[in-house]
Design an enzyme around this catalytic site. Structure first.
Site, PDB file in Angstrom:
ATOM      1  CG  ASP A 111     -21.745   4.270   8.358  1.00 34.75           C
ATOM      2  OD1 ASP A 111     -22.740   3.601   8.707  1.00 34.75           O
ATOM      3  OD2 ASP A 111     -21.565   5.451   8.703  1.00 34.75           O
TER       4      ASP A 111
ATOM      5  CE  LYS B  43     -16.364  13.798   7.425  1.00 33.97           C
ATOM      6  NZ  LYS B  43     -16.809  12.493   6.994  1.00 33.97           N
TER       7      LYS B  43
ATOM      8  CB  VAL C 254      -0.995   5.642  -1.950  1.00 37.42           C
ATOM      9  CG1 VAL C 254      -2.074   4.765  -2.468  1.00 37.42           C
ATOM     10  CG2 VAL C 254      -0.452   5.156  -0.658  1.00 37.42           C
ATOM     11  CB  SER C 255       4.695   7.128  -2.374  1.00 35.50           C
ATOM     12  OG  SER C 255       4.876   6.631  -3.670  1.00 35.50           O
TER      13      SER C 255
ATOM     14  CG  LEU D 179      -1.830   1.128   1.311  1.00 33.71           C
ATOM     15  CD1 LEU D 179      -2.846   0.940   0.219  1.00 33.71           C
ATOM     16  CD2 LEU D 179      -2.496   1.147   2.644  1.00 33.71           C
TER      17      LEU D 179
END
Ligand SMILES: *[C@@H]1O[C@H](CO)[C@@H](O)[C@H](O)[C@H]1NC(C)=O
Ligand SMILES: *[C@@H]1O[C@H](CO)[C@@H](O)[C@H](O)[C@H]1NC(C)=O
Ligand SMILES: *[C@@H]1O[C@H](CO)[C@@H](O)[C@H](O)[C@H]1NC(C)=O
Ligand SMILES: *[C@@H]1O[C@H](CO)[C@@H](O)[C@H](O)[C@H]1NC(C)=O
Ligand SMILES: *[C@@H]1O[C@H](CO)[C@@H](O)[C@H](O)[C@H]1NC(C)=O
Ligand SMILES: *[C@@H]1O[C@H](CO)[C@@H](O)[C@H](O)[C@H]1NC(C)=O
Ligand SMILES: *[C@@H]1O[C@H](CO)[C@@H](O)[C@H](O)[C@H]1NC(C)=O
Ligand SMILES: *[C@@H]1O[C@H](CO)[C@@H](O)[C@H](O)[C@H]1NC(C)=O
Ligand SMILES: *[C@@H]1O[C@H](CO)[C@@H](O)[C@H](O)[C@H]1NC(C)=O
Ligand SMILES: *[C@@H]1O[C@H](CO)[C@@H](O)[C@H](O)[C@H]1NC(C)=O
Ligand SMILES: *[C@@H]1O[C@H](CO)[C@@H](O)[C@H](O)[C@H]1NC(C)=O
Length: 609
Positions: free
Chosen positions: A441, A350, A305-306, A301
């Site tokens: 969720d 947000k 995503v670096s 991972l």
């Protein structure tokens, strides 16, 4: 009378807890006093923590416990590898936001508020002594959670654990004492050994803690000008050889982390791995197995995503503040999400706390038309906040649309389209991300609608908790949570399938996931749709939204969706269909609808395929 009763009650509580507690209770059991005329109301500080329990031997689970990211622990602790397992008794510095809080009219005590979600078997005493290693006491937990009854805790309940800390006074700051490290006194310690260990002096420790006998498990505040460097064992190499050998269903969380001293945007990756067989067996899980897989995924991972930083626009706080009139209530969409116009374009903004960083950056790794798009972010180091800026969707949430708006009721075709969109989005995160992402969720509140009534999944905020959460935190929303997750904490893509089934029920019935009596919609469906299939059509008419009945849409199409929903809601997760099967089945339902309505294909129908 009332007071006598209260005293009796307190006595019972104390008796209950004293059975297992040692005779060496710290003298400042309820916390350490602070005085706002001498110290700042809040400060950044650190607690010395020893990783001990079997569930604490990786940075991710300790990060989860204290609501901080792995880099935030790794950096002050002189740890270079985020993914290496910790060795038993490894020393760490945990960053804390320490605040001075008033408990009654005469006393203020200082602590860092750590949220903890109760799971089976927890008591305030056990969590304080075994998970938080005595950095707090049950007495203090009782004091800061006055509304909770300690002998009647429910699983899933949120409790604030006050981690003892102290902020330096103005005089101490002038004397270059920048931190008072929280340290739990051990039986083998004396003041001079602590002083040499942390590069402090006996005199200054006595000055801060008083000239008295300090008992084991009591918190000592060690004054230092800078954090001492810890000596850490060499990182253990993670074997990469078996990475591709097994299909694992993994949960991954990516979080935005804000480093203590500046702008560190980093990806938190973590996950739990389970073989399919675990679902069948449930018991006898092999911990070691999961642990090693966890590390493999973490490694891959971080490499993937670096480059995330330069994909996004970095907004200035002033820009966001201006866009929302200084985060005025009028601009609140929901919770801490604001609507704001920047250069004439609307965005959903947000706001999060610096140590919350939970909002997941899954969205920056995945890119799909049915997932809400992240446009940029902003870090406000002064206010210790972090903001994520999303595309704004005009038609609000599916929840509002179904349950709160009286105008413009959604017709069956639109509802079906929404179901297909959400299924496509979930299929994408379940199948096309490695390791797999579980949203955790899924609910009508988290499904947003654009001008064309196309649906997008929002709010990946809980997926992070999924990381270490097999038994730690139960998250999710009542009425949507899969039963196996609630009882055993098992995380899998099938829990999203369950929640999706509940969303389908909402679309069909127009009713909320939980009714006013607190009964879940899915429970009702289990009761009414368990018999012979031929009775289902009859029951369905009673269950359907009146709006749909009036519309006289194809009952076959609705029945098909109802059957999909029932399959999604199977109690045994292994018997639930996958999102791939669901997308296929829903499209069939779409065909059934169009066979009857015969008014040609709408653009959205074409898109849905
Ligand atoms: C702990 O309590 C004692 C009295 O019981 C007090 O003298 C001392 O200052 C307290 N220590 C701290 C750090 O507040
Ligand atoms: C707080 O500090 C002020 C000034 O240093 C002192 O006058 C006051 O008595 C202190 N209050 C408490 C509760 O210790
Ligand atoms: C205690 O806290 C209250 C409000 O947080 C503040 O008004 C008061 O001055 C504080 N007292 C002391 C002694 O710090
Ligand atoms: C860790 O510390 C505890 C208590 O301090 C001790 O009993 C235990 O043997 C230690 N474990 C290791 C592996 O050093
Ligand atoms: C306020 O709380 C402290 C700490 O629990 C306690 O020692 C003190 O007696 C309390 N004072 C009052 C007036 O309740
Ligand atoms: C802690 O829990 C409370 C209540 O559940 C919530 O309002 C608060 O935002 C949580 N804080 C953090 C940092 O997650
Ligand atoms: C915390 O204190 C209790 C006794 O008060 C003790 O039994 C327990 O071992 C301590 N925990 C740790 C991690 O030191
Ligand atoms: C325990 O809590 C539950 C719900 O939180 C409540 O219904 C029940 O009455 C409580 N029992 C006692 C003994 O307080
Ligand atoms: C602490 O108190 C003892 C006697 O009560 C005294 O001998 C000693 O010098 C004191 N230490 C400091 C640092 O004040
Ligand atoms: C901190 O970590 C580095 C790299 O692992 C190591 O070279 C250094 O010795 C450590 N510092 C101390 C004081 O052990
Ligand atoms: C760990 O792996 C790296 C390369 O993957 C290698 O250079 C290093 O020597 C290894 N260290 C140990 C202790 O095996």
């Amino acid at each position: 009378m009332k007071i006598t009763l209260q005293i009796c009650f307190l006595l019972i509580l104390h008796l209950f807890f004293h059975i297992s507690s040692s005779q060496f209770l710290p003298s400042n059991t309820t916390g350490y006093a602070c005085n706002l005329s001498q110290t700042a109301s809040s400060c950044q500080t650190y607690a010395f923590f020893t990783a001990m329990g079997p569930n604490q031997l990786d940075l991710a689970s300790i990060g989860d416990l204290f609501s901080v990211s792995r880099p935030m622990i790794a950096k002050p602790s002189n740890i270079t590898s985020l993914t290496s397992p910790l060795v038993p008794n490894q020393s760490l510095f945990i960053p804390l936001t320490c605040t001075c809080n008033s408990v009654n009219t005469t006393t203020n005590i200082s602590y860092a508020k750590i949220n903890y979600t109760i799971k089976g078997g927890d008591t305030f005493y056990l969590v304080s002594t075994t998970l938080f290693n005595n950095l707090t006491t049950y007495q203090s937990v009782e004091l800061v959670n006055p509304t909770l009854v300690p002998i009647n805790l429910t699983i899933g309940q949120d409790v604030i654990f006050p981690i003892f800390c102290k902020c330096p006074t103005k005089t101490q700051l002038q004397n270059q004492i920048n931190y008072l490290i929280s340290y739990v006194f051990q039986p083998s310690d004396d003041i001079s050994s602590i002083a040499s260990r942390f590069g402090s002096t006996t005199e200054s420790i006595v000055e801060v803690n008083g000239n008295r006998t300090i008992r084991p498990t009591e918190t000592v505040f060690v004054p230092v000008s800078k954090l001492p460097e810890l000596t850490q064992p060499a990182p253990i190499n993670v074997s990469n050889s078996q990475r591709t050998t097994e299909r694992t269903s993994a949960v991954i969380g990516l979080g935005v982390g804000l480093g203590v001293c500046g702008l560190v945007l980093i990806l938190m990756g973590c996950f739990l791995a389970y073989r399919e067989s675990v679902w069948k067996k449930r018991v006898g899980r092999k911990k070691d197995d999961g642990e090693s897989k966890k590390n493999e995924a973490g490694v891959s991972l971080m490499a993937d995503v670096s480059d995330c930083l330069d994909k996004y626009k970095v907004f200035r706080v002033e820009e966001l503040s201006e866009a929302t009139d200084g985060f005025d209530d009028r601009w609140v969409i929901q919770g801490s999400v604001f609507k704001g116009y920047i250069h004439g374009k609307p965005y959903a903004i947000k706001k999060m706390k610096w140590n919350a960083y939970e909002e997941l950056k899954i969205l920056q790794k995945v890119n799909h038309g049915n997932l809400v798009m992240l446009e940029g972010f902003c870090i406000d180091s002064e206010d210790a906040s972090c903001y994520l800026v999303y595309e704004y969707l005009e038609n609000g949430s599916l929840y509002t649309r179904l349950h709160e708006s009286n105008v413009d009721m959604l017709n069956w075709r639109t509802r079906l389209g929404i179901a297909v969109d959400v299924a496509n989005g979930l299929q994408y995160i379940h199948e096309h991300t490695r390791p797999r992402v579980v949203h955790k969720d899924v609910k009508s509140n988290n499904i947003l609608l654009d001008t064309n009534m196309r649906a997008k999944i929002a709010n990946f905020g809980l997926a992070k908790s999924g990381c270490n959460a097999i038994t730690m935190h139960i998250v999710g929303t009542q009425g949507y949570i899969a039963p196996e997750y609630l009882s055993d904490g098992i995380v899998s893509t099938k829990m999203d399938v369950f929640s999706f089934g509940v969303v389908l029920l909402e679309l069909i019935s127009g009713r909320e996931a939980v009714n006013i009596d607190g009964k879940a919609l899915w429970v009702e469906v289990h009761e009414n749709f368990n018999g012979k299939e031929d009775k289902h059509i009859h029951n369905l008419k009673g269950f359907m939204d009146d709006v749909l009945l009036k519309e006289s849409c194809s009952i076959d199409s609705v029945m098909n969706v109802m059957s999909i929903a029932i399959a999604c809601l199977h109690r045994d997760p292994s018997k639930r269909p996958s999102m791939v099967d669901i997308v296929y089945a829903l499209c069939k339902s779409d065909d059934l609808f169009f066979d009857i309505s015969q008014d040609g294909l709408s653009p959205r129908q074409v898109l849905a395929r």
